[in-house]
Design an enzyme around this catalytic site. Structure first.
Site, PDB file in Angstrom:
ATOM      1  N   ARG A 282       0.869  -1.179   0.000  1.00 41.94           N
ATOM      2  CA  ARG A 282       0.000   0.000   0.000  1.00 41.94           C
ATOM      3  C   ARG A 282       0.907   1.231   0.000  1.00 41.94           C
ATOM      4  O   ARG A 282       2.115   1.132   0.112  1.00 41.94           O
ATOM      5  CB  ARG A 282      -1.019  -0.001   1.149  1.00 41.94           C
ATOM      6  CG  ARG A 282      -0.690  -0.614   2.460  1.00 41.94           C
ATOM      7  CD  ARG A 282       0.422   0.044   3.252  1.00 41.94           C
ATOM      8  NE  ARG A 282       0.237   1.479   3.361  1.00 41.94           N
ATOM      9  CZ  ARG A 282       1.216   2.336   3.556  1.00 41.94           C
ATOM     10  NH1 ARG A 282       2.478   1.923   3.665  1.00 41.94           N
ATOM     11  NH2 ARG A 282       1.006   3.616   3.648  1.00 41.94           N
ATOM     12  N   GLY A 283       0.259   2.414  -0.149  1.00 42.74           N
ATOM     13  CA  GLY A 283       1.046   3.639  -0.318  1.00 42.74           C
ATOM     14  C   GLY A 283       1.139   3.909  -1.814  1.00 42.74           C
ATOM     15  O   GLY A 283       1.469   3.003  -2.603  1.00 42.74           O
ATOM     16  N   ALA A 284       0.828   5.143  -2.210  1.00 43.06           N
ATOM     17  CA  ALA A 284       0.624   5.425  -3.634  1.00 43.06           C
ATOM     18  C   ALA A 284       1.801   5.039  -4.539  1.00 43.06           C
ATOM     19  O   ALA A 284       1.624   4.291  -5.515  1.00 43.06           O
ATOM     20  CB  ALA A 284       0.254   6.892  -3.805  1.00 43.06           C
TER      21      ALA A 284
ATOM     22  N   ARG B 296      -7.340  -0.482  -6.659  1.00 31.65           N
ATOM     23  CA  ARG B 296      -7.630   0.586  -5.685  1.00 31.65           C
ATOM     24  C   ARG B 296      -7.921   1.875  -6.467  1.00 31.65           C
ATOM     25  O   ARG B 296      -7.280   2.124  -7.486  1.00 31.65           O
ATOM     26  CB  ARG B 296      -6.467   0.774  -4.689  1.00 31.65           C
ATOM     27  CG  ARG B 296      -6.391  -0.389  -3.690  1.00 31.65           C
ATOM     28  CD  ARG B 296      -5.538  -0.094  -2.494  1.00 31.65           C
ATOM     29  NE  ARG B 296      -6.145   0.827  -1.564  1.00 31.65           N
ATOM     30  CZ  ARG B 296      -5.486   1.373  -0.537  1.00 31.65           C
ATOM     31  NH1 ARG B 296      -4.224   1.089  -0.336  1.00 31.65           N
ATOM     32  NH2 ARG B 296      -6.094   2.205   0.290  1.00 31.65           N
TER      33      ARG B 296
ATOM     34  N   GLN C 157      -1.425   2.173  10.069  1.00 31.56           N
ATOM     35  CA  GLN C 157      -0.173   2.308   9.300  1.00 31.56           C
ATOM     36  C   GLN C 157       0.893   3.033  10.115  1.00 31.56           C
ATOM     37  O   GLN C 157       2.084   2.798   9.933  1.00 31.56           O
ATOM     38  CB  GLN C 157      -0.423   3.111   8.002  1.00 31.56           C
ATOM     39  CG  GLN C 157      -1.194   2.380   6.928  1.00 31.56           C
ATOM     40  CD  GLN C 157      -2.678   2.694   6.989  1.00 31.56           C
ATOM     41  OE1 GLN C 157      -3.220   2.976   8.063  1.00 31.56           O
ATOM     42  NE2 GLN C 157      -3.356   2.630   5.864  1.00 31.56           N
TER      43      GLN C 157
ATOM     44  N   ASP D  69      -1.659  10.751  -1.889  1.00 30.70           N
ATOM     45  CA  ASP D  69      -2.101   9.725  -2.851  1.00 30.70           C
ATOM     46  C   ASP D  69      -2.508  10.335  -4.181  1.00 30.70           C
ATOM     47  O   ASP D  69      -2.522   9.656  -5.202  1.00 30.70           O
ATOM     48  CB  ASP D  69      -3.268   8.928  -2.269  1.00 30.70           C
ATOM     49  CG  ASP D  69      -2.780   8.116  -1.086  1.00 30.70           C
ATOM     50  OD1 ASP D  69      -2.659   8.695   0.006  1.00 30.70           O
ATOM     51  OD2 ASP D  69      -2.462   6.945  -1.289  1.00 30.70           O
TER      52      ASP D  69
ATOM     53  N   ASN E 134      -4.935  12.656   0.886  1.00 32.12           N
ATOM     54  CA  ASN E 134      -4.050  11.754   1.638  1.00 32.12           C
ATOM     55  C   ASN E 134      -4.892  10.999   2.669  1.00 32.12           C
ATOM     56  O   ASN E 134      -6.114  11.172   2.753  1.00 32.12           O
ATOM     57  CB  ASN E 134      -2.914  12.542   2.308  1.00 32.12           C
ATOM     58  CG  ASN E 134      -1.817  11.637   2.823  1.00 32.12           C
ATOM     59  OD1 ASN E 134      -1.336  10.765   2.094  1.00 32.12           O
ATOM     60  ND2 ASN E 134      -1.402  11.802   4.068  1.00 32.12           N
ATOM     61  N   LYS E 135      -4.244  10.160   3.435  1.00 29.12           N
ATOM     62  CA  LYS E 135      -4.922   9.300   4.417  1.00 29.12           C
ATOM     63  C   LYS E 135      -5.900  10.099   5.273  1.00 29.12           C
ATOM     64  O   LYS E 135      -5.588  11.196   5.715  1.00 29.12           O
ATOM     65  CB  LYS E 135      -3.847   8.625   5.289  1.00 29.12           C
ATOM     66  CG  LYS E 135      -4.348   7.716   6.375  1.00 29.12           C
ATOM     67  CD  LYS E 135      -5.294   6.642   5.896  1.00 29.12           C
ATOM     68  CE  LYS E 135      -4.725   5.768   4.782  1.00 29.12           C
ATOM     69  NZ  LYS E 135      -5.742   4.860   4.183  1.00 29.12           N
TER      70      LYS E 135
HETATM   71  O1  MRU Z   1      -4.439   3.295   2.364  1.00 27.55           O
HETATM   72  P1  MRU Z   1      -2.956   3.432   2.189  1.00 27.55           P
HETATM   73  O2  MRU Z   1      -2.159   2.875   3.304  1.00 27.55           O
HETATM   74  O3  MRU Z   1      -2.500   2.962   0.818  1.00 27.55           O
HETATM   75  O4  MRU Z   1      -2.754   4.996   2.199  1.00 27.55           O
HETATM   76  C1  MRU Z   1      -1.454   5.500   2.055  1.00 27.55           C
HETATM   77  C2  MRU Z   1      -1.321   6.901   2.402  1.00 27.55           C
HETATM   78  O5  MRU Z   1      -2.251   7.628   2.612  1.00 27.55           O
HETATM   79  C3  MRU Z   1       0.049   7.427   2.380  1.00 27.55           C
HETATM   80  O6  MRU Z   1       0.246   8.312   3.399  1.00 27.55           O
HETATM   81  C4  MRU Z   1       0.223   8.047   0.998  1.00 27.55           C
HETATM   82  O7  MRU Z   1       0.021   7.062   0.009  1.00 27.55           O
HETATM   83  C5  MRU Z   1       1.487   8.630   0.778  1.00 27.55           C
HETATM   84  S1  MRU Z   1       2.572   7.366   0.346  1.00 27.55           S
HETATM   85  C6  MRU Z   1       4.098   7.862   0.088  1.00 27.55           C
END
Ligand code: MRU
Length: 354
Positions: free
Chosen positions: A55-57, A98, A203, A244, A254-255
């Site tokens: 996970r993470g963009a 996603r 996370q 993201d 973002n999250k």
């Molecule tokens: O749902 P996730 O864990 O994929 O969400 C990730 C985030 O929100 C991160 O903070 C974001 O992708 C930045 S990643 C470098």
């Protein structure tokens, strides 16, 4: 699932191409268990993204690029003379894994463009090189952002807050927000990182705390609702987060919980930095209102670590991202440069300067 003895367990080693397969460090299990999930097909890869093994963009984008390679290899093995047949469906499967992280669609588009230009019989060598290039470029972008972001931190050694995990695990390696943290800590500019635990998927407490501990950076985990009183104490110099998807006007997705932090930061005079590569900027969405926000299962909120907390029969609201308006962002740090007080014109100029 398997973990070959030869694979190092390290946040910078979370996406590995080895022995003709894709190995993903399983982020659902960290930090209590370290294991890799092995992907041999587009379906394996799409499932790993959907289930948040990875996970993470930027990490999702890098993984999807390897997923396209795996798809083409499967098609080539099935029908070497017509390997393109059915490949579009594999890319659609990956795209459906996603909805919010735009790096996924960016990586698929880059692989799609290469496929359109290929004329050799076996597509695998060219697609493997391209996936590896995307991976290496992401690490290089993170290192550049680390330097640029750390250079902005001119208000003395300070404590900072970060949210979710925008580290090596969320990227090809080094990290976006945590890349800035790593560079700034090495330069003596960060005393301590407060990591929001990041309900409901944790996370922050599971991944960010693990990564920072591995890097020897002092980290304190806090419940998400502690940020306001911590900022009120006056010891926080910056909030540093990833993204993201960033809209053409500089709104930052973002999250979930990031928006609340940005409001709190503005109220308390704390600076708010977003570190994200240009692959996270989506000029096709005019503002954050146009960004699709993923909703995940109610169980993620009603349970904790698999143990049911809420009563049966109640609903839960689980949007997993939010949008911070550009007006609350002090700077967006990209590998191409820093945009201070972002707006549509500054973002357009940054992207045009490619
Ligand atoms: O749902 P996730 O864990 O994929 O969400 C990730 C985030 O929100 C991160 O903070 C974001 O992708 C930045 S990643 C470098």
């Amino acid at each position: 699932m398997e973990t070959p003895a030869t694979l190092d367990i390290h946040p910078d080693n979370a996406i590995v191409w080895r022995d003709d397969a894709l190995y993903l460090l399983d982020q659902r299990a960290l930090p209590s268990e370290t294991r890799f999930v092995v992907c041999n097909s587009a379906a394996d890869t799409a499932k790993a993204i959907k289930d948040m093994v990875v996970r993470g963009a930027p990490a999702i984008g890098v993984t999807a690029a390897y997923g396209v390679l795996l798809a083409a290899r499967e098609r080539f093995r099935a029908d070497a003379g017509d390997w393109r047949r059915g490949l579009a469906e594999d890319l659609d499967l990956l795209a459906a894994s996603r909805p919010t992280a735009v790096n996924l669609f960016w990586a698929l588009e880059r692989m799609r463009r290469l496929i359109a230009d290929l004329d050799q019989l076996d597509p695998v060598p060219a697609l493997l090189s391209e996936a590896e290039r995307i991976h290496v470029e992401d690490i290089a972008a993170n290192r550049a952002m680390g330097d640029l972001g750390a250079a902005l931190m001119d208000n003395g050694p300070t404590d900072i807050i970060t949210h979710c995990n925008a580290g090596a695990l969320a990227t090809g390696g080094y990290g976006t927000a945590l890349g800035v943290v790593r560079s700034a800590h090495a330069a003596g500019k960060i005393r301590r990182v407060y990591a929001d635990e990041t309900r409901p998927w944790l996370q922050g407490s599971r991944l960010t705390a693990w990564e920072l501990k591995q890097s020897g950076i002092p980290v304190t985990v806090q419940a998400d609702n502690v940020a306001a009183s911590l900022m009120a104490r006056g010891e926080i110099g910056w909030v540093i987060v990833g993204s993201d998807r960033i809209a053409a006007n500089g709104d930052v997705c973002n999250k979930i919980g990031t928006y609340a932090l940005a409001v709190l930061a503005r109220h308390h005079g704390v600076r708010f930095m977003v570190a994200a590569p240009t692959t996270t900027i989506d000029l096709s969405v005019a503002s954050g209102a146009d960004i699709p926000i993923e909703e995940r299962a109610a169980d993620e909120v009603l349970a904790c670590a698999g143990v049911r907390m809420g009563p049966d029969g109640v609903d839960a609201h689980n949007p997993v991202f939010d949008v911070t308006p550009a007006a609350l962002v002090d700077c967006i740090v990209t590998e191409r440069g820093v945009v201070e007080q972002p707006d549509a014109e500054k973002i357009r100029r940054l992207m045009a300067g490619a």
